[in-house]
Design a protein around this motif. Structure first.
Motif, PDB file in Angstrom:
ATOM      1  N   PHE A   4      -7.146  15.128   3.781  1.00 16.31           N
ATOM      2  CA  PHE A   4      -6.824  14.706   5.150  1.00 16.31           C
ATOM      3  C   PHE A   4      -5.606  13.799   5.158  1.00 16.31           C
ATOM      4  N   CYS A   5      -5.002  13.694   6.353  1.00 11.50           N
ATOM      5  CA  CYS A   5      -3.874  12.778   6.526  1.00 11.50           C
ATOM      6  C   CYS A   5      -3.875  12.275   7.960  1.00 11.50           C
ATOM      7  N   ILE A   6      -3.251  11.138   8.162  1.00  9.02           N
ATOM      8  CA  ILE A   6      -3.022  10.570   9.489  1.00  9.02           C
ATOM      9  C   ILE A   6      -1.674   9.874   9.442  1.00  9.02           C
ATOM     10  N   GLY A   7      -0.904   9.958  10.531  1.00  9.94           N
ATOM     11  CA  GLY A   7       0.424   9.353  10.498  1.00  9.94           C
ATOM     12  C   GLY A   7       1.031   9.202  11.874  1.00  9.94           C
ATOM     13  N   ASP A   8       2.252   8.705  11.878  1.00 11.17           N
ATOM     14  CA  ASP A   8       2.932   8.402  13.139  1.00 11.17           C
ATOM     15  C   ASP A   8       4.433   8.530  12.933  1.00 11.17           C
ATOM     16  N   VAL A   9       5.098   9.269  13.842  1.00  3.42           N
ATOM     17  CA  VAL A   9       6.558   9.354  13.873  1.00  3.42           C
ATOM     18  C   VAL A   9       7.048   8.489  15.024  1.00  3.42           C
ATOM     19  N   PRO A  10       7.866   7.457  14.783  1.00  3.03           N
ATOM     20  CA  PRO A  10       8.343   6.625  15.886  1.00  3.03           C
ATOM     21  C   PRO A  10       9.170   7.437  16.864  1.00  3.03           C
ATOM     22  N   GLY A  11       9.079   7.104  18.145  1.00  5.21           N
ATOM     23  CA  GLY A  11       9.870   7.795  19.153  1.00  5.21           C
ATOM     24  C   GLY A  11       9.012   8.315  20.278  1.00  5.21           C
ATOM     25  N   ALA A  66      -0.759  11.239  -3.971  1.00  3.76           N
ATOM     26  CA  ALA A  66       0.578  10.716  -4.245  1.00  3.76           C
ATOM     27  C   ALA A  66       1.574  11.843  -4.450  1.00  3.76           C
ATOM     28  N   ALA A  67       1.151  12.901  -5.142  1.00  5.13           N
ATOM     29  CA  ALA A  67       2.045  14.045  -5.354  1.00  5.13           C
ATOM     30  C   ALA A  67       2.367  14.731  -4.037  1.00  5.13           C
ATOM     31  N   VAL A  68       1.373  14.807  -3.152  1.00  3.61           N
ATOM     32  CA  VAL A  68       1.602  15.421  -1.843  1.00  3.61           C
ATOM     33  C   VAL A  68       2.635  14.621  -1.054  1.00  3.61           C
ATOM     34  N   ILE A  69       2.470  13.302  -1.035  1.00  3.18           N
ATOM     35  CA  ILE A  69       3.403  12.464  -0.270  1.00  3.18           C
ATOM     36  C   ILE A  69       4.798  12.500  -0.895  1.00  3.18           C
ATOM     37  N   PHE A  96      11.839   8.862  10.343  1.00  2.03           N
ATOM     38  CA  PHE A  96      10.867   8.619   9.287  1.00  2.03           C
ATOM     39  C   PHE A  96       9.475   8.649   9.895  1.00  2.03           C
ATOM     40  N   ALA A  97       8.463   8.602   9.026  1.00  2.00           N
ATOM     41  CA  ALA A  97       7.082   8.637   9.502  1.00  2.00           C
ATOM     42  C   ALA A  97       6.209   7.842   8.549  1.00  2.00           C
ATOM     43  N   THR A  98       5.244   7.107   9.116  1.00  2.00           N
ATOM     44  CA  THR A  98       4.212   6.481   8.296  1.00  2.00           C
ATOM     45  C   THR A  98       3.119   7.508   8.052  1.00  2.00           C
ATOM     46  N   LEU A  99       2.421   7.384   6.906  1.00  2.00           N
ATOM     47  CA  LEU A  99       1.498   8.447   6.509  1.00  2.00           C
ATOM     48  C   LEU A  99       0.431   7.890   5.572  1.00  2.00           C
ATOM     49  N   PHE A 100      -0.797   8.339   5.785  1.00  3.00           N
ATOM     50  CA  PHE A 100      -1.894   8.050   4.850  1.00  3.00           C
ATOM     51  C   PHE A 100      -2.516   9.384   4.466  1.00  3.00           C
ATOM     52  N   VAL A 101      -2.567   9.701   3.173  1.00  3.01           N
ATOM     53  CA  VAL A 101      -3.133  10.952   2.679  1.00  3.01           C
ATOM     54  C   VAL A 101      -4.287  10.619   1.740  1.00  3.01           C
ATOM     55  N   GLY A 102      -5.438  11.259   1.976  1.00  2.00           N
ATOM     56  CA  GLY A 102      -6.595  10.999   1.147  1.00  2.00           C
ATOM     57  C   GLY A 102      -7.312  12.276   0.751  1.00  2.00           C
ATOM     58  N   PRO A 115       7.559   4.302   4.175  1.00  4.90           N
ATOM     59  CA  PRO A 115       7.306   5.545   4.926  1.00  4.90           C
ATOM     60  C   PRO A 115       8.094   6.706   4.333  1.00  4.90           C
ATOM     61  N   VAL A 116       7.674   7.927   4.655  1.00  6.30           N
ATOM     62  CA  VAL A 116       8.364   9.114   4.165  1.00  6.30           C
ATOM     63  C   VAL A 116       9.615   9.375   4.998  1.00  6.30           C
ATOM     64  N   GLY A 117      10.630   9.986   4.344  1.00  4.09           N
ATOM     65  CA  GLY A 117      11.868  10.329   5.038  1.00  4.09           C
ATOM     66  C   GLY A 117      12.965   9.297   4.896  1.00  4.09           C
ATOM     67  N   ILE A 118      12.730   8.223   4.108  1.00  7.22           N
ATOM     68  CA  ILE A 118      13.715   7.140   3.981  1.00  7.22           C
ATOM     69  C   ILE A 118      14.483   7.237   2.666  1.00  7.22           C
ATOM     70  N   MET A 119      13.781   7.371   1.561  1.00  7.31           N
ATOM     71  CA  MET A 119      14.427   7.352   0.238  1.00  7.31           C
ATOM     72  C   MET A 119      13.905   8.508  -0.603  1.00  7.31           C
ATOM     73  N   GLU A 120      14.812   9.387  -1.013  1.00  9.53           N
ATOM     74  CA  GLU A 120      14.428  10.539  -1.821  1.00  9.53           C
ATOM     75  C   GLU A 120      14.003  10.096  -3.220  1.00  9.53           C
ATOM     76  N   ASN A 121      13.041  10.824  -3.811  1.00  7.46           N
ATOM     77  CA  ASN A 121      12.537  10.591  -5.170  1.00  7.46           C
ATOM     78  C   ASN A 121      11.809   9.248  -5.314  1.00  7.46           C
ATOM     79  N   TYR A 122      11.331   8.705  -4.214  1.00  3.35           N
ATOM     80  CA  TYR A 122      10.559   7.455  -4.290  1.00  3.35           C
ATOM     81  C   TYR A 122       9.206   7.751  -4.949  1.00  3.35           C
ATOM     82  N   GLU A 123       8.771   6.874  -5.847  1.00  7.84           N
ATOM     83  CA  GLU A 123       7.523   7.072  -6.577  1.00  7.84           C
ATOM     84  C   GLU A 123       6.374   6.402  -5.817  1.00  7.84           C
ATOM     85  N   TYR A 124       5.573   7.205  -5.144  1.00  8.43           N
ATOM     86  CA  TYR A 124       4.423   6.689  -4.398  1.00  8.43           C
ATOM     87  C   TYR A 124       3.238   6.492  -5.338  1.00  8.43           C
ATOM     88  N   THR A 125       2.517   5.396  -5.135  1.00 10.52           N
ATOM     89  CA  THR A 125       1.367   5.083  -5.985  1.00 10.52           C
ATOM     90  C   THR A 125       0.097   5.705  -5.409  1.00 10.52           C
TER      91      THR A 125
END
Length: 506
Positions: free
Chosen positions: A312-319, A352-355, A371-377, A415-425
């Motif tokens: 599952f995931c939940i998120g928000d795109v500003p705008g 983490a791999a998905v994000i 960009f978008a905030t995101l929680f994936v579980g 958030p996603v969409g800001i920096m490419e190749n960022y290592e998410y934990t």
């Protein structure tokens, strides 16, 4: 003082017009008649031209937005079926059948992309007859499309575009403009083009204003007539300028309203459609509440099952516009694609791999710098182990009768969409018995009352603790939270969407 100035200006205008009319009548009655007739014609045609231009601009903007939205929404199906090109015939056929403005659609792949197909493989759908009735027909384009503007330019620039008008010989057999959108494979390489053809007549804007009546004005006359005509033209010009400004504001408001409606429709359509029966089969109770603001933001969620686990995931795109809603739809599509791509041997993927995959995909095409905030579980429904990764989204809450309500510890990833190749934990937690997982976006605790004071996470947690002590079910938790937030907001306007989601093992 202002009233006196207005009154004085009106009096001077009346005196000047009276003088002009008197001078014109005394000097040449015929010229004066021509002047009156022409002045009325100019006013009438000015109003008609402004109104017609407004209608044409509204129609053209609506048509282009509709076509672009349809093509971009279809891109998800294209990417999902890249390894199944036979599905392209149905995808293009549905795009033509479901959109009254589109008279042709092609999925033109890079030459030789499918070794078992023709080198030039481009399924093309078009209406069965000129009236657009009946099921669309589908064929392969019979010419070398790689030299066409609608293919070569977007492939070279890796960006969507509208072509200049051209006659589509061998395709739609009419004068058209094409909207082209690059197709990317899972490694983000451009492998083809998805197009939609629109008749040029639907996008043309012809100016039918004529100057025949103006030419009838007799420019030869007495000096008072010349001054009078200049004065009248000045008045008409000022009137037309004000009227044009007013109509521009009206048009912008109407376009904004349509954008928000489109965004709302997109947002609703992209939410998952999983039946209660399917959830019950996996012993999971999923409930959600979405309180939409007058302006449309792009809160979203999605979930699906892989074996005994729910992803599952939940998120928000500003705008609050169509761009944000389309960004949301793209992210949801990328979520499904990335989750499936990172599933190995039918096992649930690493959050983490998905994000990371989603972030890299967005960064490579995110020309608007959104960009978008995101929680994936990933929740194991057998062991109650929750594996998750957070990208700037508010931390979920575990609601339980035994422990109350506690925020889950989340690492501060960007958030996603800001920096490419960022290592998410990635983090893990074993959920306690009889838990309810409460997820939400920032619209909940940022809701303000009439004094512009936010609701805040403290009040949110207090309300959830009360629900935990009452042993409320998921539906009751959501309704109680909704009641609390709306009561706190009172008569203040709702500035942002409020999305709440609960998951409970049953």
């Amino acid at each position: 003082m202002i009233k006196n100035q207005i009154k004085s200006s009106i009096q001077r205008a009346r005196a000047g017009i009276a003088f002009i009319i008197a001078a014109a009548v005394l000097s040449q009655l015929v010229n004066m008649a021509q002047y009156i007739y022409t002045r009325k014609s100019i006013q009438k045609q000015s109003v008609e031209k402004t109104y017609n231009n407004m209608l044409k601009l509204q129609r053209t903007a609506k048509l282009q937005t509709s076509v672009e939205s349809a093509v971009q929404a279809t891109m998800g199906d294209v990417r999902v079926n890249l390894n199944n090109p036979e599905m392209f015939y149905g995808i293009t056929s549905r795009l033509v059948a479901n959109n009254e403005y589109i008279v042709g659609s092609a999925i033109a792949m890079h030459p030789g992309y499918y070794p078992d197909k023709d080198k030039l493989f481009a399924p093309f759908a078009y209406p069965e007859n000129k009236d657009g009735e009946g099921q669309p027909r589908v064929k392969l384009l019979p010419y070398d499309y790689t030299q066409q503007e609608w293919y070569a330019t977007p492939v070279q620039k890796d960006s969507a575009m509208w072509t200049e008008p051209y006659f589509d010989k061998g395709g739609s057999e009419m004068l058209i403009r094409s909207y082209s959108l690059p197709i990317h494979d899972h490694e983000n390489r451009v492998v083809g083009i998805l197009t939609a053809d629109v008749p040029y007549k639907d996008l043309a804007s012809e100016d039918d204003f004529t100057y025949d009546e103006i030419d009838k004005i007799n420019i030869v006359g007495f000096i008072f007539q010349v001054l009078g005509l200049l004065l009248v033209f000045y008045i008409v010009w000022r009137y037309a300028s004000k009227f044009k400004q007013f109509n521009r504001l009206v048009m912008e408001q109407e376009l904004l309203t349509k954008e928000l409606q489109i965004a709302s429709d997109i947002q609703t359509a992209m939410l998952p459609n999983i039946s209660d029966i399917e959830n019950a089969r996996h012993h999971l109770d999923v409930q959600k509440t979405l309180l939409s603001a007058p302006d449309v933001s792009a809160d979203f969620y999605d979930y699906f099952y892989i074996g005994s686990k729910v992803v599952f995931c939940i998120g928000d795109v500003p705008g609050s516009n169509v761009k944000a809603a389309l960004m949301m739809s793209i992210i949801r599509s990328i979520f499904r694609t990335s989750a499936n791509a990172n599933s190995i041997n039918g096992e649930a993927p690493s959050p983490a791999a998905v994000i990371r995959s989603m972030n890299n995909s967005l960064c490579s095409v995110n020309h608007s710098e959104m960009f978008a905030t995101l929680f994936v579980g990933v929740l194991d429904l057998n062991s109650a182990v929750l594996t998750y990764s957070n990208a700037g989204n508010p931390a979920p809450v575990i609601v339980s009768p035994s422990t109350g309500a506690k925020l889950i510890d989340t690492d501060p990833n960007i958030p996603v969409g800001i920096m490419e190749n960022y290592e998410y934990t990635e983090q893990h937690i074993t959920l306690i018995e009889d838990f309810t997982l409460f997820l939400y976006n920032d619209g909940l605790y940022e809701t303000e009352n009439t004094n512009h004071e936010p609701y805040g996470q403290k009040r949110m947690l207090t309300r959830l603790v009360a629900s935990a002590h009452r042993n409320d079910g998921p539906k009751k938790i959501l309704s109680s939270m909704q009641e609390a937030v709306e009561s706190y907001r009172g008569s203040a306007p709702q500035e942002d969407d409020i999305l709440m989601l609960t998951l409970k093992m049953i």
